[in-house]
Design a protein around this motif. Sequence first.
Motif, PDB file in Angstrom:
ATOM      1  N   VAL A  33       0.860  -1.173   0.000  1.00 55.71           N
ATOM      2  CA  VAL A  33       0.000   0.000   0.000  1.00 55.71           C
ATOM      3  C   VAL A  33       0.900   1.228   0.000  1.00 55.71           C
ATOM      4  CG1 VAL A  33      -1.922  -1.163   1.162  1.00 55.71           C
ATOM      5  CG2 VAL A  33      -0.222   0.048   2.526  1.00 55.71           C
ATOM      6  N   GLU A  34       0.369   2.337  -0.453  1.00 51.81           N
ATOM      7  CA  GLU A  34       1.169   3.563  -0.467  1.00 51.81           C
ATOM      8  C   GLU A  34       1.675   3.892   0.932  1.00 51.81           C
ATOM      9  OE1 GLU A  34      -0.415   6.342  -4.073  1.00 51.81           O
ATOM     10  OE2 GLU A  34      -1.453   6.498  -2.175  1.00 51.81           O
ATOM     11  N   HIS A  35       2.926   4.265   1.034  1.00 46.99           N
ATOM     12  CA  HIS A  35       3.531   4.864   2.210  1.00 46.99           C
ATOM     13  C   HIS A  35       3.961   3.906   3.314  1.00 46.99           C
ATOM     14  CE1 HIS A  35       2.081   8.478   0.343  1.00 46.99           C
ATOM     15  NE2 HIS A  35       0.825   8.163   0.572  1.00 46.99           N
ATOM     16  N   ASP A  55      18.417   0.634   8.538  1.00 47.26           N
ATOM     17  CA  ASP A  55      18.345   0.796   9.993  1.00 47.26           C
ATOM     18  C   ASP A  55      16.918   1.001  10.484  1.00 47.26           C
ATOM     19  OD1 ASP A  55      21.066   0.457  10.257  1.00 47.26           O
ATOM     20  OD2 ASP A  55      21.493   2.612  10.223  1.00 47.26           O
ATOM     21  N   THR A  56      16.022   1.451   9.615  1.00 48.01           N
ATOM     22  CA  THR A  56      14.640   1.696  10.027  1.00 48.01           C
ATOM     23  C   THR A  56      13.785   0.433   9.976  1.00 48.01           C
ATOM     24  OG1 THR A  56      14.084   2.390   7.783  1.00 48.01           O
ATOM     25  CG2 THR A  56      14.646   4.127   9.369  1.00 48.01           C
ATOM     26  N   GLU A  57      14.342  -0.681   9.474  1.00 52.04           N
ATOM     27  CA  GLU A  57      13.583  -1.935   9.441  1.00 52.04           C
ATOM     28  C   GLU A  57      13.337  -2.414  10.871  1.00 52.04           C
ATOM     29  OE1 GLU A  57      13.972  -6.513   7.825  1.00 52.04           O
ATOM     30  OE2 GLU A  57      15.335  -5.000   7.056  1.00 52.04           O
ATOM     31  N   ARG A  58      12.104  -2.785  11.152  1.00 51.35           N
ATOM     32  CA  ARG A  58      11.733  -3.274  12.479  1.00 51.35           C
ATOM     33  C   ARG A  58      11.244  -4.705  12.383  1.00 51.35           C
ATOM     34  NH1 ARG A  58      14.690   0.062  13.521  1.00 51.35           N
ATOM     35  NH2 ARG A  58      14.242   2.133  14.254  1.00 51.35           N
ATOM     36  N   LYS A  59      11.557  -5.498  13.409  1.00 59.18           N
ATOM     37  CA  LYS A  59      11.204  -6.904  13.449  1.00 59.18           C
ATOM     38  C   LYS A  59      10.153  -7.118  14.520  1.00 59.18           C
ATOM     39  CE  LYS A  59      14.698  -9.578  13.162  1.00 59.18           C
ATOM     40  NZ  LYS A  59      15.898 -10.385  13.429  1.00 59.18           N
ATOM     41  N   GLY A  73       7.953   3.675   6.034  1.00 60.99           N
ATOM     42  CA  GLY A  73       7.772   4.456   4.817  1.00 60.99           C
ATOM     43  C   GLY A  73       8.287   5.873   4.943  1.00 60.99           C
ATOM     44  N   ASP A  74       7.567   6.802   4.324  1.00 59.46           N
ATOM     45  CA  ASP A  74       8.063   8.174   4.189  1.00 59.46           C
ATOM     46  C   ASP A  74       7.622   9.127   5.287  1.00 59.46           C
ATOM     47  OD1 ASP A  74       5.409   8.554   3.639  1.00 59.46           O
ATOM     48  OD2 ASP A  74       5.696   9.134   1.553  1.00 59.46           O
ATOM     49  N   GLY A  75       7.028   8.634   6.368  1.00 58.80           N
ATOM     50  CA  GLY A  75       6.595   9.492   7.465  1.00 58.80           C
ATOM     51  C   GLY A  75       5.166   9.975   7.355  1.00 58.80           C
ATOM     52  N   SER A  76       4.505   9.705   6.245  1.00 62.09           N
ATOM     53  CA  SER A  76       3.121  10.142   6.085  1.00 62.09           C
ATOM     54  C   SER A  76       2.128   9.156   6.708  1.00 62.09           C
ATOM     55  CB  SER A  76       2.792  10.344   4.604  1.00 62.09           C
ATOM     56  OG  SER A  76       2.937   9.135   3.902  1.00 62.09           O
ATOM     57  N   VAL A  77       2.657   8.043   7.254  1.00 61.08           N
ATOM     58  CA  VAL A  77       1.825   7.016   7.875  1.00 61.08           C
ATOM     59  C   VAL A  77       2.363   6.706   9.262  1.00 61.08           C
ATOM     60  CG1 VAL A  77       1.209   4.563   7.741  1.00 61.08           C
ATOM     61  CG2 VAL A  77       1.133   5.979   5.696  1.00 61.08           C
ATOM     62  N   ILE A 103      -2.512   1.096  11.653  1.00 60.14           N
ATOM     63  CA  ILE A 103      -1.943   1.865  10.540  1.00 60.14           C
ATOM     64  C   ILE A 103      -2.898   3.015  10.244  1.00 60.14           C
ATOM     65  CG2 ILE A 103      -1.145   1.772   8.150  1.00 60.14           C
ATOM     66  CD1 ILE A 103      -0.954  -1.281   8.484  1.00 60.14           C
ATOM     67  N   ARG A 104      -2.368   4.245  10.285  1.00 57.64           N
ATOM     68  CA  ARG A 104      -3.213   5.400   9.977  1.00 57.64           C
ATOM     69  C   ARG A 104      -2.358   6.503   9.364  1.00 57.64           C
ATOM     70  NH1 ARG A 104      -4.428   6.729  16.270  1.00 57.64           N
ATOM     71  NH2 ARG A 104      -2.275   6.760  16.893  1.00 57.64           N
TER      72      ARG A 104
END
Length: 106
Positions: A33-35, A55-59, A73-77, A103-104
């Motif tokens: 999905v977008e973002h 480094d931003t990958e979370r498990k 993503g890009d901070g918009s979500v 998710i919002r």
Amino acid sequence: MPQPWTVVNFNATFVHGVIEEVSPPRWINEVAVEHAVIWTADTNNPAYDKATAQDTERKVFANGIDRIDWLAGDGSVQLELTGTRAVPMSVDTHEARVALFRIRLA
């Protein structure tokens, strides 16, 4: 997928059919999905640490070979892990892992 999410890509990949007394049929299902990005994998390699090397990958789970990871993503979500569950699998002696996300749009 409820609005306002826009599905940008999806794919269902057949892995294998029933293996008697070992495993049910397996599919890998992907939806982008977008973002935001969330993915699952059965890596069969417990040393496999990061899919993206970012480094931003979370498990979701700290150990094991069944993975659920995410990139926000890009901070918009806003993507928040709210909990985990396990579903007993009587056919192949281990539990299926489930991640619950909120998710919002930010």
